[in-house]
Enzyme design. Structure first.
Site, PDB file in Angstrom:
ATOM      1  N   ASN A  40      25.748 -31.651  70.771  1.00 46.91           N
ATOM      2  CA  ASN A  40      25.050 -31.240  69.689  1.00 46.91           C
ATOM      3  C   ASN A  40      25.211 -29.796  69.433  1.00 46.91           C
ATOM      4  O   ASN A  40      24.491 -28.921  70.086  1.00 46.91           O
ATOM      5  CB  ASN A  40      23.483 -31.758  69.507  1.00 46.91           C
ATOM      6  CG  ASN A  40      22.666 -31.274  68.306  1.00 46.91           C
ATOM      7  OD1 ASN A  40      23.405 -30.545  67.493  1.00 46.91           O
ATOM      8  ND2 ASN A  40      21.495 -31.363  68.320  1.00 46.91           N
ATOM      9  N   TRP A  41      26.002 -29.217  68.462  1.00 47.60           N
ATOM     10  CA  TRP A  41      26.222 -28.009  68.375  1.00 47.60           C
ATOM     11  C   TRP A  41      25.047 -27.241  67.701  1.00 47.60           C
ATOM     12  O   TRP A  41      25.060 -25.990  67.777  1.00 47.60           O
ATOM     13  CB  TRP A  41      27.514 -27.709  67.789  1.00 47.60           C
ATOM     14  CG  TRP A  41      29.039 -27.858  68.305  1.00 47.60           C
ATOM     15  CD1 TRP A  41      28.996 -28.399  69.490  1.00 47.60           C
ATOM     16  CD2 TRP A  41      30.235 -27.839  67.865  1.00 47.60           C
ATOM     17  NE1 TRP A  41      30.322 -28.775  70.021  1.00 47.60           N
ATOM     18  CE2 TRP A  41      30.886 -28.209  68.781  1.00 47.60           C
ATOM     19  CE3 TRP A  41      30.753 -27.408  66.704  1.00 47.60           C
ATOM     20  CZ2 TRP A  41      32.372 -28.211  68.825  1.00 47.60           C
ATOM     21  CZ3 TRP A  41      32.039 -27.335  66.810  1.00 47.60           C
ATOM     22  CH2 TRP A  41      32.687 -27.790  67.532  1.00 47.60           C
ATOM     23  N   HIS A  65      16.441 -36.008  64.773  1.00 43.93           N
ATOM     24  CA  HIS A  65      16.443 -34.914  65.873  1.00 43.93           C
ATOM     25  C   HIS A  65      14.909 -34.229  65.676  1.00 43.93           C
ATOM     26  O   HIS A  65      14.518 -33.857  64.424  1.00 43.93           O
ATOM     27  CB  HIS A  65      17.373 -33.830  65.577  1.00 43.93           C
ATOM     28  CG  HIS A  65      17.574 -32.763  66.973  1.00 43.93           C
ATOM     29  ND1 HIS A  65      16.882 -31.854  67.158  1.00 43.93           N
ATOM     30  CD2 HIS A  65      18.484 -32.847  67.952  1.00 43.93           C
ATOM     31  CE1 HIS A  65      16.946 -31.318  68.205  1.00 43.93           C
ATOM     32  NE2 HIS A  65      17.855 -32.012  68.882  1.00 43.93           N
ATOM     33  N   GLU A  84      14.030 -31.101  65.764  1.00 45.38           N
ATOM     34  CA  GLU A  84      14.316 -29.711  65.068  1.00 45.38           C
ATOM     35  C   GLU A  84      14.003 -30.337  63.390  1.00 45.38           C
ATOM     36  O   GLU A  84      13.685 -29.598  62.675  1.00 45.38           O
ATOM     37  CB  GLU A  84      15.269 -29.150  65.376  1.00 45.38           C
ATOM     38  CG  GLU A  84      15.336 -28.610  66.774  1.00 45.38           C
ATOM     39  CD  GLU A  84      16.593 -28.077  67.419  1.00 45.38           C
ATOM     40  OE1 GLU A  84      17.571 -28.288  66.825  1.00 45.38           O
ATOM     41  OE2 GLU A  84      16.379 -27.816  68.756  1.00 45.38           O
ATOM     42  N   SER A 123      17.924 -29.757  77.816  1.00 47.21           N
ATOM     43  CA  SER A 123      18.374 -28.771  78.998  1.00 47.21           C
ATOM     44  C   SER A 123      19.177 -29.502  80.044  1.00 47.21           C
ATOM     45  O   SER A 123      19.210 -29.234  81.274  1.00 47.21           O
ATOM     46  CB  SER A 123      17.230 -28.205  79.598  1.00 47.21           C
ATOM     47  OG  SER A 123      16.418 -27.327  78.577  1.00 47.21           O
ATOM     48  N   GLY A 161      22.643 -29.867  74.154  1.00 49.52           N
ATOM     49  CA  GLY A 161      22.801 -28.894  73.109  1.00 49.52           C
ATOM     50  C   GLY A 161      23.366 -27.746  73.717  1.00 49.52           C
ATOM     51  O   GLY A 161      25.021 -27.651  73.771  1.00 49.52           O
ATOM     52  N   GLY A 162      22.782 -26.627  74.156  1.00 45.10           N
ATOM     53  CA  GLY A 162      23.485 -25.655  74.561  1.00 45.10           C
ATOM     54  C   GLY A 162      24.819 -25.659  75.504  1.00 45.10           C
ATOM     55  O   GLY A 162      25.596 -24.733  75.251  1.00 45.10           O
TER      56      GLY A 162
HETATM   57  P1  13P Z   1      19.393 -28.356  74.779  1.00 47.17           P
HETATM   58  O1  13P Z   1      20.447 -29.187  75.653  1.00 47.17           O
HETATM   59  O2  13P Z   1      20.067 -26.860  74.512  1.00 47.17           O
HETATM   60  O3  13P Z   1      18.233 -28.389  75.737  1.00 47.17           O
HETATM   61  O4  13P Z   1      19.372 -29.156  73.623  1.00 47.17           O
HETATM   62  C1  13P Z   1      18.998 -30.458  73.575  1.00 47.17           C
HETATM   63  C2  13P Z   1      19.220 -31.300  72.184  1.00 47.17           C
HETATM   64  O5  13P Z   1      18.226 -30.737  71.478  1.00 47.17           O
HETATM   65  C3  13P Z   1      20.156 -31.856  71.898  1.00 47.17           C
HETATM   66  O6  13P Z   1      20.113 -32.525  70.673  1.00 47.17           O
END
Ligand code: 13P
Length: 248
Positions: free
Chosen positions: A9-10, A94, A96, A209, A230-231
């Site tokens: 997930n960029w 998500h 967010e 993470s 994510g990251g």
């Molecule tokens: P991180 O891997 O940066 O913690 O993000 C997880 C995420 O929200 C993937 O959708």
């Protein structure tokens, strides 16, 4: 046994130049992989990444979809549009989106329904906040979030992907322990099992993470069928290391 699914997930990251470098490196590394792979990219880059992924085993995904089919919904993207650019997956709900855009359980359920109807697999995200975990409400919260999607989608539920993403673990460097993650995944699996005879087909991904160092242990758990990253999905070597950790 089904193959694991590793999806990146960029979020709101990338540029034409950096996307090209990242996807080229992923495509070069992908044939060695033993799992399903996807990248969920910002909507303006779907066309670019579709071209970069052409002929590769990496699937394209989006990060959101409108619950409406078409019409006067300024700023929204329809599932038909996602399909035109070859999207195979779409994140829905998500944390967010729930947190910053007011997406409620019923809206998330309708988005999943719209994606399924349009031939795009929704990756339905669920997860508790730190306050909810500390109040002992983790299971109630994730079950409520998934129940809304089950209620609206009935037997089609076997066609979704679920992602368990504890909100407190997202972008914080704090990963759920393998026990914490497996416990919630087992709860979600049981809930799916009660809703469909085909629950084994559903991938339940862990997100929060996930990185090259912790992926293997998380992915070894009985009910963890992959990762939503994510990251670490923004750096090709890191994402490829997670992919390499994803065995049957
Ligand atoms: P991180 O891997 O940066 O913690 O993000 C997880 C995420 O929200 C993937 O959708």
């Amino acid at each position: 046994m089904k193959k694991k699914l590793i999806a990146g997930n960029w979020k709101m990251n990338g540029s034409l130049a950096s996307n090209e470098a990242l996807v080229q490196a992923l495509v070069a590394g992908a044939p060695k992989a033993d799992c399903l792979m996807a990248v969920c990219v910002p909507a303006p880059y779907l066309a670019q990444v579709q071209k970069l992924l052409a002929g590769s085993v990496i699937a394209l995904g989006a990060q959101d979809v409108s619950q409406h089919e078409s019409g006067a919904f300024t700023g929204e993207t329809s599932v038909g549009m996602l399909r035109e650019f070859g999207a195979r997956y779409c994140l829905v709900g998500h944390s967010e989106r729930r947190q910053y855009h007011g997406e409620t359980d019923p809206v998330v359920a309708l988005k999943a329904q719209r994606a399924l109807a349009g031939g795009v697999t929704p990756i339905v995200c669920v997860g508790e906040t730190l306050a909810e975990r500390e109040a002992g409400r983790t299971e109630d919260v994730v079950k409520r979030q998934l129940a809304a999607v089950i209620h609206t989608n009935g037997h089609c539920i076997s066609e979704i992907v679920v992602a368990y993403e504890p909100v407190w673990a997202i972008g914080t460097g704090k990963t759920a322990t393998v026990e914490q993650a497996q416990q919630v995944h087992a709860v979600l699996r049981a809930q799916l099992h009660a809703a469909t005879p085909h629950s084994d087909r559903v991938h339940i991904l862990y997100g929060g993470s996930m990185n090259a160092a912790n992926a293997a242990q998380l992915l070894a758990q009985a009910d963890i069928d992959g990762g939503l990253v994510g990251g670490a999905s923004l750096k090709a070597p890191d994402f490829l290391s997670i992919i390499a950790a994803a065995r049957y």
